[in-house]
Design an enzyme around this catalytic site. Structure first.
Site, PDB file in Angstrom:
ATOM      1  N   ARG A 258       8.354   4.965   2.004  1.00  0.00           N
ATOM      2  CA  ARG A 258       9.007   5.552   3.182  1.00  0.00           C
ATOM      3  C   ARG A 258       9.489   6.982   2.940  1.00  0.00           C
ATOM      4  O   ARG A 258       9.845   7.678   3.882  1.00  0.00           O
ATOM      5  CB  ARG A 258      10.168   4.673   3.626  1.00  0.00           C
ATOM      6  CG  ARG A 258       9.718   3.333   4.223  1.00  0.00           C
ATOM      7  CD  ARG A 258      10.905   2.521   4.695  1.00  0.00           C
ATOM      8  NE  ARG A 258      10.490   1.341   5.445  1.00  0.00           N
ATOM      9  CZ  ARG A 258      10.171   0.180   4.902  1.00  0.00           C
ATOM     10  NH1 ARG A 258      10.190   0.055   3.584  1.00  0.00           N
ATOM     11  NH2 ARG A 258       9.802  -0.853   5.642  1.00  0.00           N
TER      12      ARG A 258
ATOM     13  N   MET B 120      11.772   6.058  -5.842  1.00  0.00           N
ATOM     14  CA  MET B 120      10.459   6.194  -5.217  1.00  0.00           C
ATOM     15  C   MET B 120      10.249   5.102  -4.179  1.00  0.00           C
ATOM     16  O   MET B 120      10.584   3.940  -4.397  1.00  0.00           O
ATOM     17  CB  MET B 120       9.360   6.124  -6.264  1.00  0.00           C
ATOM     18  CG  MET B 120       9.292   7.348  -7.151  1.00  0.00           C
ATOM     19  SD  MET B 120       7.811   7.348  -8.197  1.00  0.00           S
ATOM     20  CE  MET B 120       8.050   8.913  -9.055  1.00  0.00           C
TER      21      MET B 120
ATOM     22  N   VAL C 222      11.748   3.125 -10.410  1.00  0.00           N
ATOM     23  CA  VAL C 222      11.163   4.403 -10.825  1.00  0.00           C
ATOM     24  C   VAL C 222      11.704   5.483  -9.904  1.00  0.00           C
ATOM     25  O   VAL C 222      11.704   5.334  -8.673  1.00  0.00           O
ATOM     26  CB  VAL C 222       9.624   4.357 -10.763  1.00  0.00           C
ATOM     27  CG1 VAL C 222       9.028   5.698 -11.178  1.00  0.00           C
ATOM     28  CG2 VAL C 222       9.090   3.242 -11.658  1.00  0.00           C
TER      29      VAL C 222
ATOM     30  N   GLN D 223       7.403  -9.527   8.218  1.00  0.00           N
ATOM     31  CA  GLN D 223       8.684  -9.068   7.687  1.00  0.00           C
ATOM     32  C   GLN D 223       9.251  -7.867   8.425  1.00  0.00           C
ATOM     33  O   GLN D 223      10.288  -7.328   8.027  1.00  0.00           O
ATOM     34  CB  GLN D 223       8.559  -8.761   6.201  1.00  0.00           C
ATOM     35  CG  GLN D 223       7.711  -7.561   5.850  1.00  0.00           C
ATOM     36  CD  GLN D 223       7.455  -7.469   4.354  1.00  0.00           C
ATOM     37  OE1 GLN D 223       6.744  -8.301   3.783  1.00  0.00           O
ATOM     38  NE2 GLN D 223       8.038  -6.474   3.716  1.00  0.00           N
TER      39      GLN D 223
ATOM     40  N   GLY E  70       9.489  -4.785  -8.278  1.00  0.00           N
ATOM     41  CA  GLY E  70      10.428  -3.722  -8.590  1.00  0.00           C
ATOM     42  C   GLY E  70      11.868  -4.132  -8.340  1.00  0.00           C
ATOM     43  O   GLY E  70      12.168  -4.844  -7.379  1.00  0.00           O
TER      44      GLY E  70
ATOM     45  N   GLU F 237       3.965   6.183  -7.846  1.00  0.00           N
ATOM     46  CA  GLU F 237       4.149   5.912  -9.272  1.00  0.00           C
ATOM     47  C   GLU F 237       4.937   4.627  -9.513  1.00  0.00           C
ATOM     48  O   GLU F 237       4.741   3.951 -10.529  1.00  0.00           O
ATOM     49  CB  GLU F 237       4.856   7.099  -9.937  1.00  0.00           C
ATOM     50  CG  GLU F 237       5.044   6.960 -11.436  1.00  0.00           C
ATOM     51  CD  GLU F 237       3.741   6.789 -12.203  1.00  0.00           C
ATOM     52  OE1 GLU F 237       3.774   6.114 -13.263  1.00  0.00           O
ATOM     53  OE2 GLU F 237       2.694   7.320 -11.754  1.00  0.00           O
ATOM     54  N   GLY F 238       5.816   4.261  -8.593  1.00  0.00           N
ATOM     55  CA  GLY F 238       6.542   3.004  -8.740  1.00  0.00           C
ATOM     56  C   GLY F 238       5.602   1.812  -8.763  1.00  0.00           C
ATOM     57  O   GLY F 238       5.736   0.903  -9.596  1.00  0.00           O
ATOM     58  N   HIS F 239       4.632   1.786  -7.850  1.00  0.00           N
ATOM     59  CA  HIS F 239       3.633   0.712  -7.830  1.00  0.00           C
ATOM     60  C   HIS F 239       2.806   0.710  -9.105  1.00  0.00           C
ATOM     61  O   HIS F 239       2.534  -0.349  -9.697  1.00  0.00           O
ATOM     62  CB  HIS F 239       2.701   0.870  -6.627  1.00  0.00           C
ATOM     63  CG  HIS F 239       3.364   0.757  -5.301  1.00  0.00           C
ATOM     64  ND1 HIS F 239       3.520   1.830  -4.446  1.00  0.00           N
ATOM     65  CD2 HIS F 239       3.927  -0.301  -4.666  1.00  0.00           C
ATOM     66  CE1 HIS F 239       4.124   1.435  -3.347  1.00  0.00           C
ATOM     67  NE2 HIS F 239       4.390   0.143  -3.453  1.00  0.00           N
TER      68      HIS F 239
ATOM     69  N   GLY G  50       0.792  -1.218   0.000  1.00  0.00           N
ATOM     70  CA  GLY G  50       0.000   0.000   0.000  1.00  0.00           C
ATOM     71  C   GLY G  50       0.825   1.270   0.000  1.00  0.00           C
ATOM     72  O   GLY G  50       2.008   1.266  -0.318  1.00  0.00           O
TER      73      GLY G  50
END
Length: 297
Positions: free
Chosen positions: A190, A187, A179, A61, A150, A35-37, A31
């Site tokens: 965090r 990106m 990205v 994790q 990614g 833009e990377g997602h 979540g």
């Protein structure tokens, strides 16, 4: 776009698609979408008829409870963004109780030998076991033909690829290039934890990584000294370096005479945010200007 929180609901839809011969692509996320997602989801669409995305902050994790507590959760905004972009067919939004009904301590786990405990895994004990376990479970639920991840999380991608090979999963793993913001910062969810001043300093990590790359392409092979010099640059900019590594890009083991590509793996703390980045470097012999001219002629 449909949204399911229950495993049975999603499986019913997956079964319908399977019977219709549809090809399924999957993008797992935690979540706080950026833009990377969205780039991962666009890539997934190119590989399949339907795209499933998941939004689940995986407690297994996180080695520190405070990191789990502080992880940004923006589910309503994420769903609205995906609806507006119209790039996925289903969003799976389970709770920890759904994914781990018997609790974390009673959950069967997946551990990838070597890759789980080296490099980033040594810094964050148990992290990759948690990643491998949740990805394996999501794969079993979604049953995708393709899954997109990614390349920013380089070791994670290597680990998932190895897990798929070791467990004979019939899933194509697609790595998608990192990205970046206009100033080079990778990106990340965090990044929202950075103050205005920290955000201005954050691109130093990428610039330092590019400096290492240029030094390596120029012929430097004193990798330990390169890391020391790079860490000095990070500290001068107000970043606190974690351990950084220069490794074989395929095995993630130390570079040898047969290594053709290296990967620079860097991480640093800046305020409340931990920044990570990587860059692959071709170690083939450098071509001189004279050689380039001769080759052109």
């Amino acid at each position: 776009m449909q949204t399911f929180a229950e495993i049975a609901q999603l499986r019913e839809q997956i079964t319908t698609w399977r019977r219709a011969g549809r090809r399924i692509a999957f993008v797992p996320t935690m979540g706080n979408l950026h833009e990377g997602h969205l780039t991962l989801m666009r890539k997934a669409r190119k590989h399949a008829d339907v795209v499933v995305a998941s939004i689940f902050v995986n407690p297994m994790q996180f080695e520190k409870a405070e990191d789990l507590t502080n992880y940004p959760r923006t589910l309503e905004q994420d769903i609205a963004k995906l609806q507006q972009q119209n790039m996925v067919d289903v969003v799976f939004t389970p709770t920890p109780e759904i994914m781990y009904p018997a609790g974390l301590n009673n959950q069967t786990v997946i551990d990838v030998p070597g890759l789980s405990t080296m490099l980033e895994g040594e810094l964050r004990p148990g992290h990759f076991r948690g990643v491998a376990t949740i990805v394996n479970k999501l794969f079993n639920i979604v049953q995708p033909d393709v899954a997109c991840f990614g390349e920013k999380d380089y070791q994670q991608l290597a680990l998932i690829r190895q897990m798929v090979i070791d467990l004979a999963m019939d899933i194509k793993i697609v790595g998608v290039p990192t990205v970046r913001e206009m100033d080079g910062l990778a990106m990340s969810s965090r990044n929202g934890n950075l103050t205005v001043d920290e955000r201005q300093r954050a691109p130093v990590l990428a610039r330092t990584m590019r400096w290492i790359s240029s030094q390596m392409r120029g012929g430097r092979s004193d990798y330990d000294e390169l890391i020391v010099d790079a860490n000095d640059q990070l500290r001068a900019a107000g970043l606190q370096p974690d351990k950084s590594f220069i490794r074989d890009a395929v095995t993630l083991l130390p570079i040898t005479d047969t290594t053709q590509q290296a990967v620079i793996l860097m991480s640093a703390q800046l305020g409340k945010a931990r920044l990570i980045d990587n860059q692959v470097v071709d170690l083939s012999p450098a071509v001189t200007v004279e050689e380039e001219v001769a080759e052109a002629n």
